[in-house]
Enzyme design. Structure first.
Site, PDB file in Angstrom:
ATOM      1  N   ASP A  39       0.820  -1.218   0.000  1.00  0.00           N
ATOM      2  CA  ASP A  39       0.000   0.000   0.000  1.00  0.00           C
ATOM      3  C   ASP A  39       0.852   1.266   0.000  1.00  0.00           C
ATOM      4  OD1 ASP A  39      -2.163  -1.674  -0.045  1.00  0.00           O
ATOM      5  OD2 ASP A  39      -2.584  -1.524   2.094  1.00  0.00           O
ATOM      6  N   THR A  62      -1.990  -5.356  -4.551  1.00  0.00           N
ATOM      7  CA  THR A  62      -1.901  -3.926  -4.878  1.00  0.00           C
ATOM      8  C   THR A  62      -3.228  -3.205  -4.646  1.00  0.00           C
ATOM      9  OG1 THR A  62      -2.504  -4.426  -7.186  1.00  0.00           O
ATOM     10  CG2 THR A  62      -0.151  -4.308  -6.671  1.00  0.00           C
ATOM     11  N   ASP A  92      -6.458  -5.583  -5.323  1.00  0.00           N
ATOM     12  CA  ASP A  92      -7.477  -5.616  -4.264  1.00  0.00           C
ATOM     13  C   ASP A  92      -8.530  -4.540  -4.556  1.00  0.00           C
ATOM     14  OD1 ASP A  92      -8.840  -5.783  -1.863  1.00  0.00           O
ATOM     15  OD2 ASP A  92      -7.145  -5.132  -0.617  1.00  0.00           O
ATOM     16  N   ARG A  93      -9.315  -4.762  -5.628  1.00  0.00           N
ATOM     17  CA  ARG A  93     -10.221  -3.731  -6.126  1.00  0.00           C
ATOM     18  C   ARG A  93     -11.561  -3.679  -5.377  1.00  0.00           C
ATOM     19  NH1 ARG A  93     -13.772  -1.005  -7.313  1.00  0.00           N
ATOM     20  NH2 ARG A  93     -14.188   0.225  -9.188  1.00  0.00           N
ATOM     21  N   LYS A  94     -11.894  -4.788  -4.715  1.00  0.00           N
ATOM     22  CA  LYS A  94     -13.164  -4.858  -3.958  1.00  0.00           C
ATOM     23  C   LYS A  94     -14.343  -4.317  -4.757  1.00  0.00           C
ATOM     24  CE  LYS A  94     -11.140  -4.675   0.713  1.00  0.00           C
ATOM     25  NZ  LYS A  94      -9.738  -4.268   0.448  1.00  0.00           N
ATOM     26  N   ALA A  96     -18.031  -3.838  -6.143  1.00  0.00           N
ATOM     27  CA  ALA A  96     -19.250  -3.891  -5.321  1.00  0.00           C
ATOM     28  C   ALA A  96     -20.483  -3.403  -6.074  1.00  0.00           C
ATOM     29  CB  ALA A  96     -19.057  -3.073  -4.048  1.00  0.00           C
ATOM     30  N   GLY A  99     -23.526  -6.396 -12.106  1.00  0.00           N
ATOM     31  CA  GLY A  99     -22.700  -7.127 -13.061  1.00  0.00           C
ATOM     32  C   GLY A  99     -22.247  -6.309 -14.249  1.00  0.00           C
ATOM     33  N   TYR A 217      -5.734  -6.717  14.330  1.00  0.00           N
ATOM     34  CA  TYR A 217      -4.687  -7.657  13.917  1.00  0.00           C
ATOM     35  C   TYR A 217      -4.685  -8.937  14.747  1.00  0.00           C
ATOM     36  CZ  TYR A 217      -2.483  -3.849  11.265  1.00  0.00           C
ATOM     37  OH  TYR A 217      -2.209  -2.848  10.381  1.00  0.00           O
ATOM     38  N   ARG A 236       1.478  -2.958   6.677  1.00  0.00           N
ATOM     39  CA  ARG A 236       2.344  -2.096   7.471  1.00  0.00           C
ATOM     40  C   ARG A 236       3.317  -2.859   8.353  1.00  0.00           C
ATOM     41  NH1 ARG A 236      -2.759   1.437   9.277  1.00  0.00           N
ATOM     42  NH2 ARG A 236      -3.714  -0.553   8.704  1.00  0.00           N
TER      43      ARG A 236
HETATM   44  O1  S5P Z   1     -10.994  -7.286   5.658  1.00  0.00           O
HETATM   45  C1  S5P Z   1     -10.045  -6.787   5.082  1.00  0.00           C
HETATM   46  C2  S5P Z   1      -9.839  -6.981   3.708  1.00  0.00           C
HETATM   47  C3  S5P Z   1      -8.711  -6.456   3.101  1.00  0.00           C
HETATM   48  S1  S5P Z   1      -8.405  -6.915   1.469  1.00  0.00           S
HETATM   49  N1  S5P Z   1      -9.123  -6.053   5.757  1.00  0.00           N
HETATM   50  C4  S5P Z   1      -8.014  -5.499   5.163  1.00  0.00           C
HETATM   51  O2  S5P Z   1      -7.205  -4.873   5.859  1.00  0.00           O
HETATM   52  N2  S5P Z   1      -7.803  -5.674   3.804  1.00  0.00           N
HETATM   53  C5  S5P Z   1      -6.625  -5.089   3.113  1.00  0.00           C
HETATM   54  O3  S5P Z   1      -5.450  -5.643   3.689  1.00  0.00           O
HETATM   55  C6  S5P Z   1      -6.482  -3.579   3.239  1.00  0.00           C
HETATM   56  O4  S5P Z   1      -7.095  -2.943   2.131  1.00  0.00           O
HETATM   57  C7  S5P Z   1      -4.969  -3.383   3.245  1.00  0.00           C
HETATM   58  O5  S5P Z   1      -4.484  -3.310   1.914  1.00  0.00           O
HETATM   59  C8  S5P Z   1      -4.435  -4.666   3.853  1.00  0.00           C
HETATM   60  C9  S5P Z   1      -4.068  -4.567   5.332  1.00  0.00           C
HETATM   61  O6  S5P Z   1      -2.975  -3.720   5.538  1.00  0.00           O
HETATM   62  P1  S5P Z   1      -2.232  -3.586   6.956  1.00  0.00           P
HETATM   63  O7  S5P Z   1      -1.252  -2.485   6.737  1.00  0.00           O
HETATM   64  O8  S5P Z   1      -3.264  -3.259   7.990  1.00  0.00           O
HETATM   65  O9  S5P Z   1      -1.564  -4.925   7.211  1.00  0.00           O
END
Ligand code: S5P
Length: 265
Positions: A39, A62, A92-94, A96, A99, A217, A236
């Site tokens: 990110d 990405t 990771d475009r999600k 939503a 169609g 986390y 991160r």
């Molecule tokens: O439920 C989710 C789904 C995704 S894809 N929670 C998330 O955090 N993510 C993605 O995972 C979020 O968009 C980010 O790119 C990554 C987590 O990043 P971090 O820095 O917190 O580890």
């Protein structure tokens, strides 16, 4: 689930989507279930990360739309690094939307995601048409889709019956959907037999319990051993460290050891 005890490559035979099969095999070949969430907002940083961390990861995730200096050289450069280091690209475009709209968002616009990203993901919120639309673009290109069954963030609405219906949607579309973004391996209530999918799990850190914006986390062991997910996605926790390569090596070892324990190899 019996699948959690099997090796990634042994499970590959049960998948019909070619990207899912490729990912399962490359994880065992490279001995890694680590994905980096890259990110960062500059293309130089993004490509540097792909080159430096490429040897230790299975998936490079990405958010292409956060680059401030995106240009059309970026996808080609990423693809070359994916070849060089043997990883898959996951935008990771999600998605939503309905169609018809997601079809255009996936194939067209500035980013033309389907042309370079092996994997992308979608929220099941609009219903099954979102899968149909993305599939019309992605399947001829041998791409694979992940559905967001659950999220890592505090207060997520993706839980309970929503996650259960997501699992059922995936089962009806196994040619294209090979797995989920989720926090735990799901089992369909009342179903006779479990079906195998890959679970890619964000919200992983060995240092922090969360951030100030609702991220939560867990450790690699909690994710791979307790929750029986397959891939840890770390952002991160790796790129925010003083030495990202050393951190990636640590996370890779933690994720892989948990997998070995789970499969008792
Ligand atoms: O439920 C989710 C789904 C995704 S894809 N929670 C998330 O955090 N993510 C993605 O995972 C979020 O968009 C980010 O790119 C990554 C987590 O990043 P971090 O820095 O917190 O580890």
């Amino acid at each position: 689930s019996p699948y959690a005890k099997q090796t990634y490559s042994a499970r590959a035979g049960g998948f019909s989507n070619p990207t899912g099969v490729q990912l399962l095999r490359l994880m065992d070949e490279k001995k890694t279930n680590l994905s980096i969430a890259a990110d960062v907002t500059s293309k130089v940083e993004l490509l540097k990360m792909a080159d430096q961390l490429g040897p230790y990861i299975c998936v490079f995730k990405t958010h292409i739309d956060i680059l401030s200096d995106y240009d059309e050289t970026v996808p080609g450069a990423l693809q070359a690094l994916a070849e060089k280091h043997h990883f898959l690209i996951f935008e990771d475009r999600k998605f939503a939307d309905i169609g018809s709209t997601v079809k255009s968002q996936y194939a067209s616009g500035i980013y033309k995601i389907a042309s370079w990203s092996h994997i992308t993901n979608a929220h099941p919120i609009p219903g099954e048409g979102i899968i149909q639309g993305l599939k019309e673009v992605g399947l001829p290109l041998k791409r694979g889709l992940l559905l967001l069954a659950e999220m890592s963030s505090k207060g997520t609405l993706a839980k309970g019956e929503y996650s259960q219906e997501t699992l059922r949607m995936a089962k009806r579309n196994k040619d294209f959907v090979f797995g989920f973004i989720g926090q735990r391996r799901l089992a369909e209530e009342g179903a006779e037999e479990d079906e195998d999918f890959l679970y890619l799990t964000p919200g992983v850190s060995m240092a922090q319990p969360g951030d100030s914006l609702g991220q939560q986390y867990r450790s690699p062991e909690q994710v791979i051993l307790e929750s029986k997910c397959d891939v840890i996605i770390v952002g991160r926790g790796i790129y925010g460290a003083a030495d990202p390569v050393a951190k990636a090596i640590e996370y890779r070892a933690a994720g892989w050891n948990a997998y070995l324990k789970r499969t008792q190899q």
